[in-house]
Design a protein around this motif. Structure first.
Motif, PDB file in Angstrom:
ATOM      1  N   LEU A 208      27.978  58.152  56.509  1.00  0.00           N
ATOM      2  CA  LEU A 208      29.423  58.176  56.742  1.00  0.00           C
ATOM      3  C   LEU A 208      29.840  57.133  57.776  1.00  0.00           C
ATOM      4  O   LEU A 208      30.817  56.413  57.583  1.00  0.00           O
ATOM      5  CB  LEU A 208      29.865  59.566  57.204  1.00  0.00           C
ATOM      6  CG  LEU A 208      31.354  59.729  57.555  1.00  0.00           C
ATOM      7  CD1 LEU A 208      32.230  59.375  56.361  1.00  0.00           C
ATOM      8  CD2 LEU A 208      31.636  61.150  58.019  1.00  0.00           C
ATOM      9  N   LEU A 209      29.107  57.033  58.858  1.00  0.00           N
ATOM     10  CA  LEU A 209      29.441  56.064  59.906  1.00  0.00           C
ATOM     11  C   LEU A 209      29.432  54.647  59.359  1.00  0.00           C
ATOM     12  O   LEU A 209      30.365  53.872  59.612  1.00  0.00           O
ATOM     13  CB  LEU A 209      28.451  56.190  61.067  1.00  0.00           C
ATOM     14  CG  LEU A 209      28.588  55.151  62.193  1.00  0.00           C
ATOM     15  CD1 LEU A 209      29.965  55.265  62.856  1.00  0.00           C
ATOM     16  CD2 LEU A 209      27.482  55.334  63.224  1.00  0.00           C
ATOM     17  N   ASP A 210      28.413  54.308  58.599  1.00  0.00           N
ATOM     18  CA  ASP A 210      28.311  52.949  58.044  1.00  0.00           C
ATOM     19  C   ASP A 210      29.408  52.679  57.021  1.00  0.00           C
ATOM     20  O   ASP A 210      29.940  51.564  56.948  1.00  0.00           O
ATOM     21  CB  ASP A 210      26.934  52.743  57.390  1.00  0.00           C
ATOM     22  CG  ASP A 210      25.811  52.707  58.413  1.00  0.00           C
ATOM     23  OD1 ASP A 210      26.083  52.312  59.555  1.00  0.00           O
ATOM     24  OD2 ASP A 210      24.684  53.075  58.063  1.00  0.00           O
ATOM     25  N   VAL A 211      29.751  53.704  56.226  1.00  0.00           N
ATOM     26  CA  VAL A 211      30.791  53.538  55.213  1.00  0.00           C
ATOM     27  C   VAL A 211      32.125  53.193  55.865  1.00  0.00           C
ATOM     28  O   VAL A 211      32.824  52.259  55.443  1.00  0.00           O
ATOM     29  CB  VAL A 211      30.936  54.832  54.365  1.00  0.00           C
ATOM     30  CG1 VAL A 211      32.183  54.750  53.489  1.00  0.00           C
ATOM     31  CG2 VAL A 211      29.697  55.032  53.492  1.00  0.00           C
ATOM     32  N   VAL A 212      32.485  53.945  56.908  1.00  0.00           N
ATOM     33  CA  VAL A 212      33.756  53.709  57.594  1.00  0.00           C
ATOM     34  C   VAL A 212      33.720  52.379  58.337  1.00  0.00           C
ATOM     35  O   VAL A 212      34.699  51.620  58.346  1.00  0.00           O
ATOM     36  CB  VAL A 212      34.066  54.856  58.561  1.00  0.00           C
ATOM     37  CG1 VAL A 212      35.390  54.601  59.277  1.00  0.00           C
ATOM     38  CG2 VAL A 212      34.128  56.185  57.822  1.00  0.00           C
ATOM     39  N   PHE A 213      32.583  52.073  58.964  1.00  0.00           N
ATOM     40  CA  PHE A 213      32.463  50.831  59.732  1.00  0.00           C
ATOM     41  C   PHE A 213      32.640  49.614  58.831  1.00  0.00           C
ATOM     42  O   PHE A 213      33.295  48.639  59.201  1.00  0.00           O
ATOM     43  CB  PHE A 213      31.107  50.767  60.425  1.00  0.00           C
ATOM     44  CG  PHE A 213      30.985  49.628  61.391  1.00  0.00           C
ATOM     45  CD1 PHE A 213      31.605  49.684  62.631  1.00  0.00           C
ATOM     46  CD2 PHE A 213      30.268  48.502  61.061  1.00  0.00           C
ATOM     47  CE1 PHE A 213      31.492  48.625  63.533  1.00  0.00           C
ATOM     48  CE2 PHE A 213      30.155  47.426  61.932  1.00  0.00           C
ATOM     49  CZ  PHE A 213      30.773  47.496  63.174  1.00  0.00           C
ATOM     50  N   LYS A 214      32.073  49.672  57.627  1.00  0.00           N
ATOM     51  CA  LYS A 214      32.212  48.569  56.682  1.00  0.00           C
ATOM     52  C   LYS A 214      33.667  48.378  56.269  1.00  0.00           C
ATOM     53  O   LYS A 214      34.124  47.255  56.063  1.00  0.00           O
ATOM     54  CB  LYS A 214      31.340  48.806  55.448  1.00  0.00           C
ATOM     55  CG  LYS A 214      29.851  48.650  55.701  1.00  0.00           C
ATOM     56  CD  LYS A 214      29.042  48.950  54.438  1.00  0.00           C
ATOM     57  CE  LYS A 214      27.536  48.814  54.707  1.00  0.00           C
ATOM     58  NZ  LYS A 214      26.735  49.159  53.502  1.00  0.00           N
ATOM     59  N   LYS A 215      34.393  49.497  56.136  1.00  0.00           N
ATOM     60  CA  LYS A 215      35.803  49.417  55.763  1.00  0.00           C
ATOM     61  C   LYS A 215      36.597  48.670  56.830  1.00  0.00           C
ATOM     62  O   LYS A 215      37.538  47.934  56.547  1.00  0.00           O
ATOM     63  CB  LYS A 215      36.370  50.829  55.566  1.00  0.00           C
ATOM     64  CG  LYS A 215      37.845  50.863  55.224  1.00  0.00           C
ATOM     65  CD  LYS A 215      38.128  50.229  53.883  1.00  0.00           C
ATOM     66  CE  LYS A 215      39.595  50.366  53.512  1.00  0.00           C
ATOM     67  NZ  LYS A 215      39.921  49.772  52.206  1.00  0.00           N
ATOM     68  N   LEU A 216      36.237  48.862  58.094  1.00  0.00           N
ATOM     69  CA  LEU A 216      36.951  48.240  59.199  1.00  0.00           C
ATOM     70  C   LEU A 216      36.602  46.777  59.355  1.00  0.00           C
ATOM     71  O   LEU A 216      37.305  46.039  60.046  1.00  0.00           O
ATOM     72  CB  LEU A 216      36.624  48.979  60.516  1.00  0.00           C
ATOM     73  CG  LEU A 216      37.163  50.406  60.620  1.00  0.00           C
ATOM     74  CD1 LEU A 216      36.600  51.072  61.860  1.00  0.00           C
ATOM     75  CD2 LEU A 216      38.682  50.393  60.662  1.00  0.00           C
ATOM     76  N   ASN A 217      35.519  46.376  58.720  1.00  0.00           N
ATOM     77  CA  ASN A 217      35.095  44.985  58.842  1.00  0.00           C
ATOM     78  C   ASN A 217      35.169  44.303  57.472  1.00  0.00           C
ATOM     79  O   ASN A 217      34.375  43.570  57.083  1.00  0.00           O
ATOM     80  CB  ASN A 217      33.672  44.909  59.417  1.00  0.00           C
ATOM     81  CG  ASN A 217      33.633  45.401  60.851  1.00  0.00           C
ATOM     82  OD1 ASN A 217      33.890  44.660  61.789  1.00  0.00           O
ATOM     83  ND2 ASN A 217      33.317  46.672  61.047  1.00  0.00           N
TER      84      ASN A 217
END
Length: 217
Positions: A208-217
């Motif tokens: 989940l953390l990586d999924v959201v982080f990728k969205k922000l970048n």
């Protein structure tokens, strides 16, 4: 006619409708639109504040995360006095309020709605059932589905401690004036909508953390 100005105004009205829809924070008229406009664009002129560790390179992301955690802990501390500990935790009355306002839900729907880990959510639900504040029913149309709903006793205990719950909520808001409260609602609602879309799809994922982080970048 200045069509660029007209288009900008239409875009602003659309933003107002989308952000206010279902929340009714502002009235759906010119006065409500004006209040929203003043609050939503007030931050354009706000000077960058100081925060602990800023001079050492601490980021705004870090301090925002810390402050949100601290506010959650303050709210938890204040909630302990409600009903002389009739509730084991603030989650008890938060879950009951969810059932009262939204109606019967499956266990997982209730857990997801309150952004709780499954194991913790099940403990809360079982505690509510054990106290007689909620009950599990079987769907008449599909007997494989089971729903959790608030009981009469649950409604009574909420009503008995309604003023204390409101008092705890009021204390958490602290010394914010009405305009600041509206601005905070708008900001937190925007954050909640952003995270909720990912949480509902990936709540059981370790990525989940990586999924959201990728969205922000």
């Amino acid at each position: 006619m200045n069509f660029d100005l007209l288009k900008s105004m239409v875009d602003l009205v659309q933003q107002f409708i989308e952000q206010n829809e279902g929340k009714c924070i502002y009235s759906n008229d010119l006065q409500g639109f004006t209040e929203w406009l003043n609050v939503s664009h007030k931050n354009d002129s706000i000077e960058e504040p100081d925060w602990f560790g800023k001079e050492l390179g601490r980021s705004s992301d870090s301090i925002i995360n810390t402050l949100l955690i601290r506010m959650g802990r303050y709210a938890k501390i204040y909630s302990r006095s409600i009903g002389n500990s009739v509730f084991s935790s603030q989650d008890d009355f938060i879950y009951l309020i969810s059932l009262k306002t939204m109606g019967a839900m499956t266990k997982m729907e209730l857990i997801r709605h309150n952004v709780t880990e499954k194991s913790s959510g099940m403990l809360i639900i079982n505690r509510l059932i054990r106290n007689g504040w909620a009950e599990q029913t079987i769907c008449l149309k599909d007997k494989r589905k089971k729903y959790i709903q608030i009981t009469e006793n649950g409604l009574i205990v909420l009503e008995q401690h309604r003023e204390e719950i409101r008092k705890a909520s009021r204390v958490v808001v602290g010394n914010l004036n009405p305009s600041e409260q509206m601005l905070l609602i708008a900001i937190l609602s925007k954050l909640d909508e952003f995270h909720d879309s990912f949480y509902r799809l990936h709540m059981n994922s370790n990525d989940l953390l990586d999924v959201v982080f990728k969205k922000l970048n």
